[in-house]
Write a protein that holds these residues in place. Structure first.
Motif, mmCIF file in Angstrom:
data_model
loop_
_atom_site.group_PDB
_atom_site.id
_atom_site.type_symbol
_atom_site.label_atom_id
_atom_site.label_comp_id
_atom_site.label_asym_id
_atom_site.label_seq_id
_atom_site.Cartn_x
_atom_site.Cartn_y
_atom_site.Cartn_z
ATOM 1 N N PHE A 87 46.836 30.883 35.032
ATOM 2 C CA PHE A 87 46.400 29.641 34.907
ATOM 3 C C PHE A 87 45.448 29.150 35.262
ATOM 4 N N LEU A 88 45.952 28.020 36.322
ATOM 5 C CA LEU A 88 45.243 27.561 37.094
ATOM 6 C C LEU A 88 43.981 28.132 38.058
ATOM 7 N N ALA A 89 43.969 29.510 38.027
ATOM 8 C CA ALA A 89 43.305 30.239 38.971
ATOM 9 C C ALA A 89 41.763 30.233 38.816
ATOM 10 N N LEU A 90 42.249 30.779 36.586
ATOM 11 C CA LEU A 90 41.471 31.074 35.584
ATOM 12 C C LEU A 90 40.536 29.781 35.478
ATOM 13 N N ALA A 91 41.520 28.457 35.188
ATOM 14 C CA ALA A 91 41.154 27.129 35.409
ATOM 15 C C ALA A 91 39.601 26.763 35.946
ATOM 16 N N ARG A 92 40.473 26.604 37.758
ATOM 17 C CA ARG A 92 38.714 26.633 38.394
ATOM 18 C C ARG A 92 37.336 27.469 37.880
ATOM 19 N N ALA A 93 38.365 29.037 38.255
ATOM 20 C CA ALA A 93 36.722 29.446 37.895
ATOM 21 C C ALA A 93 36.333 29.530 36.793
ATOM 22 N N ALA A 94 36.520 28.409 35.625
ATOM 23 C CA ALA A 94 36.266 28.709 34.413
ATOM 24 C C ALA A 94 35.332 27.465 35.204
ATOM 25 N N VAL A 95 35.703 25.967 35.316
ATOM 26 C CA VAL A 95 35.057 25.605 35.575
ATOM 27 C C VAL A 95 33.773 25.612 36.249
ATOM 28 N N ALA A 96 33.988 26.252 37.250
ATOM 29 C CA ALA A 96 32.914 26.417 38.524
ATOM 30 C C ALA A 96 31.702 27.456 37.835
ATOM 31 N N ARG A 97 32.193 27.870 36.309
ATOM 32 C CA ARG A 97 31.321 28.196 35.159
ATOM 33 C C ARG A 97 30.487 26.885 34.241
ATOM 34 N N LEU A 149 48.116 48.359 41.001
ATOM 35 C CA LEU A 149 49.426 48.694 41.095
ATOM 36 C C LEU A 149 49.745 49.112 39.184
ATOM 37 N N LEU A 150 49.313 49.287 38.261
ATOM 38 C CA LEU A 150 49.174 49.861 36.609
ATOM 39 C C LEU A 150 47.925 50.281 36.408
ATOM 40 N N PRO A 151 47.180 51.543 36.051
ATOM 41 C CA PRO A 151 46.778 51.730 35.542
ATOM 42 C C PRO A 151 46.391 51.548 34.641
ATOM 43 N N ARG A 152 45.038 51.553 33.546
ATOM 44 C CA ARG A 152 45.320 50.935 31.925
ATOM 45 C C ARG A 152 45.549 52.346 31.359
ATOM 46 N N PRO A 153 46.406 51.792 30.307
ATOM 47 C CA PRO A 153 46.957 53.192 29.300
ATOM 48 C C PRO A 153 45.765 53.897 28.506
ATOM 49 N N VAL A 154 45.798 54.666 28.324
ATOM 50 C CA VAL A 154 45.183 55.594 27.073
ATOM 51 C C VAL A 154 45.004 55.174 26.121
ATOM 52 N N ASP A 155 46.238 55.039 25.652
ATOM 53 C CA ASP A 155 46.181 54.949 23.869
ATOM 54 C C ASP A 155 46.444 52.509 23.937
ATOM 55 N N TRP A 156 45.836 51.821 25.305
ATOM 56 C CA TRP A 156 45.875 50.783 24.162
ATOM 57 C C TRP A 156 44.817 50.070 23.448
ATOM 58 N N PRO A 157 44.684 49.458 22.724
ATOM 59 C CA PRO A 157 43.253 49.361 21.965
ATOM 60 C C PRO A 157 41.625 48.673 22.670
ATOM 61 N N ASP A 158 41.138 48.264 22.578
ATOM 62 C CA ASP A 158 39.716 47.878 23.094
ATOM 63 C C ASP A 158 40.230 46.389 22.932
ATOM 64 N N SER A 159 40.933 46.190 22.167
ATOM 65 C CA SER A 159 40.760 44.639 22.197
ATOM 66 C C SER A 159 41.921 43.874 23.528
ATOM 67 N N VAL A 160 42.638 44.870 24.075
ATOM 68 C CA VAL A 160 43.065 44.641 24.926
ATOM 69 C C VAL A 160 42.331 45.075 26.309
ATOM 70 N N HIS A 161 42.507 43.860 27.401
ATOM 71 C CA HIS A 161 41.458 43.721 28.892
ATOM 72 C C HIS A 161 41.926 44.320 30.103
ATOM 73 N N LEU A 162 42.354 44.703 30.807
ATOM 74 C CA LEU A 162 43.260 44.916 32.392
ATOM 75 C C LEU A 162 42.086 44.137 32.895
ATOM 76 N N THR A 163 42.255 42.859 33.412
ATOM 77 C CA THR A 163 41.651 42.476 33.930
ATOM 78 C C THR A 163 41.463 42.160 35.640
ATOM 79 N N GLY A 164 42.932 42.590 36.311
ATOM 80 C CA GLY A 164 42.750 42.431 37.482
ATOM 81 C C GLY A 164 43.508 40.863 37.850
ATOM 82 N N HIS A 165 44.253 40.871 38.646
ATOM 83 C CA HIS A 165 45.025 38.885 38.979
ATOM 84 C C HIS A 165 44.360 38.294 38.911
ATOM 85 N N TRP A 166 44.669 37.247 38.395
ATOM 86 C CA TRP A 166 44.287 35.916 38.885
ATOM 87 C C TRP A 166 44.441 35.384 39.816
#
Length: 405
Positions: A17-27, A195-212
């Protein structure tokens, strides 16, 4: 955009979460992050507030085990969760964000966001809430249950039922609840597809982003760490070694674990860098010699790329750090999602089968280390691919798209 991030748990839950916070502040976004007290994470330059829970002290006093959780639920866990849930609601009201991004443990976040008309985004640090046919919920089983896999995700609602009274108290001053059940507007899963390929049955609202995670330019952080700990740098240059660290885990006999790790490494001609963390490893004085270096914690970006192997608990953050470094793992799981990560690494040919902490003897760890060479090529290959990912950038694209919709 004003973004409120809320996370709860150990260091491995806070750092992404702190990694995401720093990236968001940078934007250029305005970001506030609510975290537990004494998380041990660097919060420099960030706007952080307290969730009024000190998990470090809690683990120090009670340890981690399912038995402890059952024993301490009424007297310790329930009061701590009450404070956390109320604090989360207070921060949402005070900050008035454009979007609320929350860890699953912050059960009050989606309820408060819905009642206040604020979009919310669930962060599944472990893929335990979005049902799929491809694998069961990690807390339920590590082996596929076939057609029953989807049903295992229904257990995710148990926590809400367990803390219903505390939730009602936390949101009592908010506008009345609508008739619909609170649901996130999107879900982000900060896990590498390596590590975890995206399951084909996940809905479009679910985003496999990669690690933060926050990664400095090559050599920059390593140089800083070397200046502060020349003894560590000299040790790293002294030959093959295994890194050993269990992070915030503390259970069983830490001295026995420390002894088993050092003796297993020596049987395989390896030295040891041991990170004692919150008390999970204790190396006895009689075993501390020229081939063993003990620290409370070390910089993963400095140590892991030089290690021959990493013996760790299988937390999500440590797992990604080890794989990103291109190093094979010997996972010693304690609780929760850690058996899942250990099993996943073994499936991906990134390490031997996990060794549960209660079975982590010298003989078992020595056997695992003896076969670690067969995983090095795959670990290096997977790490090179993971280093190209930018999970926080993908996550911010999701949040910005949500704000525009």
């Amino acid at each position: 955009m004003k973004i409120l991030l809320l996370t709860a748990g150990t260091r491995g839950d806070v750092e992404p979460f702190l990694a995401l916070a720093r990236a968001a502040v940078a934007r250029g976004h305005s970001v506030r992050t609510a975290i537990p007290d004494n998380s041990g994470v660097d919060v420099g330059g960030l706007d952080t507030v307290s969730l009024r829970m000190d998990l470090a002290q809690f683990i120090s006093e009670h340890g981690v085990s399912p038995g402890m959780a059952a024993k301490e639920f009424r007297t310790a866990i329930r009061p701590a969760m009450s404070q956390l849930l109320s604090a989360a609601v207070e921060h949402i009201v005070e900050f008035a964000p454009d979007v609320v991004v929350y860890h699953p443990k912050v059960l009050s976040a989606p309820i408060a966001a819905q009642r206040l008309g604020i979009p919310s985004v669930l962060v599944e640090t472990i893929p335990s809430f979005t049902a799929t046919r491809e694998f069961p919920a990690p807390f339920i089983s590590r082996a596929s249950l076939g057609p029953l896999n989807r049903m295992t995700y229904r257990f995710a609602d148990v926590a809400t039922l367990m803390f219903r009274r505390e939730l009602d108290q936390a949101v009592k001053d908010l506008p009345p609840a609508p008739r619909t059940k609170p649901r996130p507007d999107a879900t982000m899963i900060p896990i590498s597809p390596q590590l975890l390929p995206r399951p084909v049955d996940w809905p479009d609202s679910v985003h496999l982003t990669g690690h933060w995670s926050t990664h400095p330019p090559a050599g920059e952080e390593a140089a800083d760490s070397a200046e502060n700990d020349q003894e560590l740098l000299d040790f790293l240059d002294g030959g093959d070694f295994a890194y050993a660290g269990f992070g915030s885990m503390k259970a069983g006999d830490p001295r026995a674990l420390g002894t088993a790790i050092v003796e297993a490494a020596r049987r395989n001609g390896l030295r040891v860098v041991a990170a004692t963390g919150w008390g999970g490893i204790d190396v006895p004085p009689n075993l501390r010699s020229h081939d063993v270096l003990v620290r409370e914690s070390v910089d993963h970006s400095l140590v892991l790329p030089r290690a021959a192997a990493a013996i760790h608990h299988g937390g999500a953050g440590t797992t990604h750090a080890v794989v990103r470094a291109g190093v094979p793992s010997v996972v010693v799981p304690f609780i929760a999602d850690q058996p899942f990560w250990g099993y996943l690494l073994h499936q991906r040919d990134l390490g031997p089968e996990p060794v549960p902490y209660r079975k982590a003897t010298t003989a078992r760890l020595a056997h695992a280390l003896a076969h670690i060479g067969r995983y090095r090529e795959q670990a290096a290959h997977t790490g090179s691919h993971m280093r190209r990912e930018n999970g926080t950038a993908v996550a911010l694209d999701v949040l910005e798209s949500l704000a525009r919709s």
